[in-house]
Design a protein around this motif. Sequence first.
Motif, mmCIF file in Angstrom:
data_model
loop_
_atom_site.group_PDB
_atom_site.id
_atom_site.type_symbol
_atom_site.label_atom_id
_atom_site.label_comp_id
_atom_site.label_asym_id
_atom_site.label_seq_id
_atom_site.Cartn_x
_atom_site.Cartn_y
_atom_site.Cartn_z
ATOM 1 N N SER A 85 0.828 -1.221 0.000
ATOM 2 C CA SER A 85 0.000 0.000 0.000
ATOM 3 C C SER A 85 0.853 1.258 0.000
ATOM 4 N N ALA A 86 1.992 1.206 0.679
ATOM 5 C CA ALA A 86 2.898 2.360 0.739
ATOM 6 C C ALA A 86 3.703 2.515 -0.554
ATOM 7 N N GLY A 87 3.619 1.506 -1.426
ATOM 8 C CA GLY A 87 4.336 1.566 -2.697
ATOM 9 C C GLY A 87 5.758 1.050 -2.646
ATOM 10 N N TYR A 88 6.128 0.361 -1.555
ATOM 11 C CA TYR A 88 7.497 -0.110 -1.381
ATOM 12 C C TYR A 88 7.742 -1.515 -1.918
ATOM 13 N N LEU A 89 6.684 -2.323 -2.000
ATOM 14 C CA LEU A 89 6.794 -3.693 -2.487
ATOM 15 C C LEU A 89 5.796 -3.928 -3.606
ATOM 16 N N VAL A 90 6.136 -4.887 -4.472
ATOM 17 C CA VAL A 90 5.199 -5.360 -5.491
ATOM 18 C C VAL A 90 5.176 -6.877 -5.438
ATOM 19 N N ARG A 91 4.028 -7.421 -5.802
ATOM 20 C CA ARG A 91 3.893 -8.871 -5.916
ATOM 21 C C ARG A 91 4.152 -9.265 -7.353
ATOM 22 N N ALA A 92 4.722 -10.457 -7.533
ATOM 23 C CA ALA A 92 4.984 -10.968 -8.883
ATOM 24 C C ALA A 92 4.861 -12.484 -8.849
ATOM 25 N N SER A 106 9.933 -2.240 -5.012
ATOM 26 C CA SER A 106 9.627 -1.289 -6.082
ATOM 27 C C SER A 106 10.752 -0.256 -6.101
ATOM 28 N N PRO A 107 10.802 0.605 -7.118
ATOM 29 C CA PRO A 107 11.790 1.694 -7.094
ATOM 30 C C PRO A 107 11.665 2.553 -5.831
ATOM 31 N N GLU A 108 10.438 2.779 -5.372
ATOM 32 C CA GLU A 108 10.233 3.541 -4.134
ATOM 33 C C GLU A 108 10.778 2.784 -2.927
ATOM 34 N N GLY A 109 10.639 1.454 -2.941
ATOM 35 C CA GLY A 109 11.179 0.634 -1.863
ATOM 36 C C GLY A 109 12.702 0.691 -1.831
ATOM 37 N N ARG A 110 13.318 0.702 -3.006
ATOM 38 C CA ARG A 110 14.781 0.839 -3.076
ATOM 39 C C ARG A 110 15.217 2.205 -2.559
ATOM 40 N N ASP A 111 14.469 3.235 -2.927
ATOM 41 C CA ASP A 111 14.775 4.578 -2.415
ATOM 42 C C ASP A 111 14.659 4.618 -0.892
ATOM 43 N N MET A 112 13.601 3.976 -0.359
ATOM 44 C CA MET A 112 13.422 3.939 1.103
ATOM 45 C C MET A 112 14.603 3.243 1.764
ATOM 46 N N MET A 113 15.048 2.132 1.204
ATOM 47 C CA MET A 113 16.155 1.401 1.802
ATOM 48 C C MET A 113 17.465 2.177 1.684
ATOM 49 N N ASP A 114 17.662 2.908 0.596
ATOM 50 C CA ASP A 114 18.846 3.773 0.491
ATOM 51 C C ASP A 114 18.804 4.841 1.587
ATOM 52 N N ARG A 115 17.634 5.426 1.767
ATOM 53 C CA ARG A 115 17.475 6.451 2.811
ATOM 54 C C ARG A 115 17.692 5.848 4.206
ATOM 55 N N PHE A 116 17.179 4.641 4.416
ATOM 56 C CA PHE A 116 17.343 3.967 5.701
ATOM 57 C C PHE A 116 18.809 3.665 5.965
ATOM 58 N N ARG A 117 19.535 3.220 4.956
ATOM 59 C CA ARG A 117 20.972 2.943 5.131
ATOM 60 C C ARG A 117 21.722 4.226 5.499
ATOM 61 N N ARG A 118 21.376 5.337 4.864
ATOM 62 C CA ARG A 118 22.008 6.616 5.227
ATOM 63 C C ARG A 118 21.661 6.998 6.660
ATOM 64 N N HIS A 119 20.429 6.731 7.062
ATOM 65 C CA HIS A 119 19.989 7.009 8.433
ATOM 66 C C HIS A 119 20.772 6.160 9.432
ATOM 67 N N GLN A 120 20.925 4.871 9.115
ATOM 68 C CA GLN A 120 21.683 3.981 10.004
ATOM 69 C C GLN A 120 23.130 4.449 10.139
#
Length: 156
Positions: A85-92, A106-120
């Motif tokens: 729903s948040a747009g971070y994952l897709v089913r296939a 999803s591309p948004e999920g990859r962006d979130m994880m990049d941001r999370f890694r920078r946060h960590q």
Amino acid sequence: MTKREPATDEELLNAVGPAFGKLRRSMLLEVDNPISQKDLSRTLVLNIVLEAEQGDGREITVGGVAEYLSVDPSVASRMVSDNISAGYLVRAASQRDGRRTILHLSPEGRDMMDRFRRHQRAAFEQVTADWAEGERLEFARLMLKYVDCQNALRPR
């Protein structure tokens, strides 16, 4: 740093478990570009999918998320649905078994994880700011070694 250093090796080893419990809660430190509480919870699932995609190419299903997090499948299903729903994952459809539904970032999920890694990274640097550089690097090496050993014990 704890308020009182453990006096014995036994006390030191007994303090490790509670310290690990505090680590997750401390990830909400005030650092640049903070992660919301909701997105921090979402990263639990996103991390599992990302690690599988980057690692051995395992296909991750909702059941796999449940197993990895040691939660009931219905809980994992709600967590996955929230990420979708948040747009971070897709089913296939699985390429190995078309009857199975697998998860991808999803591309948004990859962006979130990049941001999370920078946060960590920012949180680690903030917490260890007054440590000697050698201590920071040695702690990082030992933490990675610990996680690798823990993952080696996990049934595949």
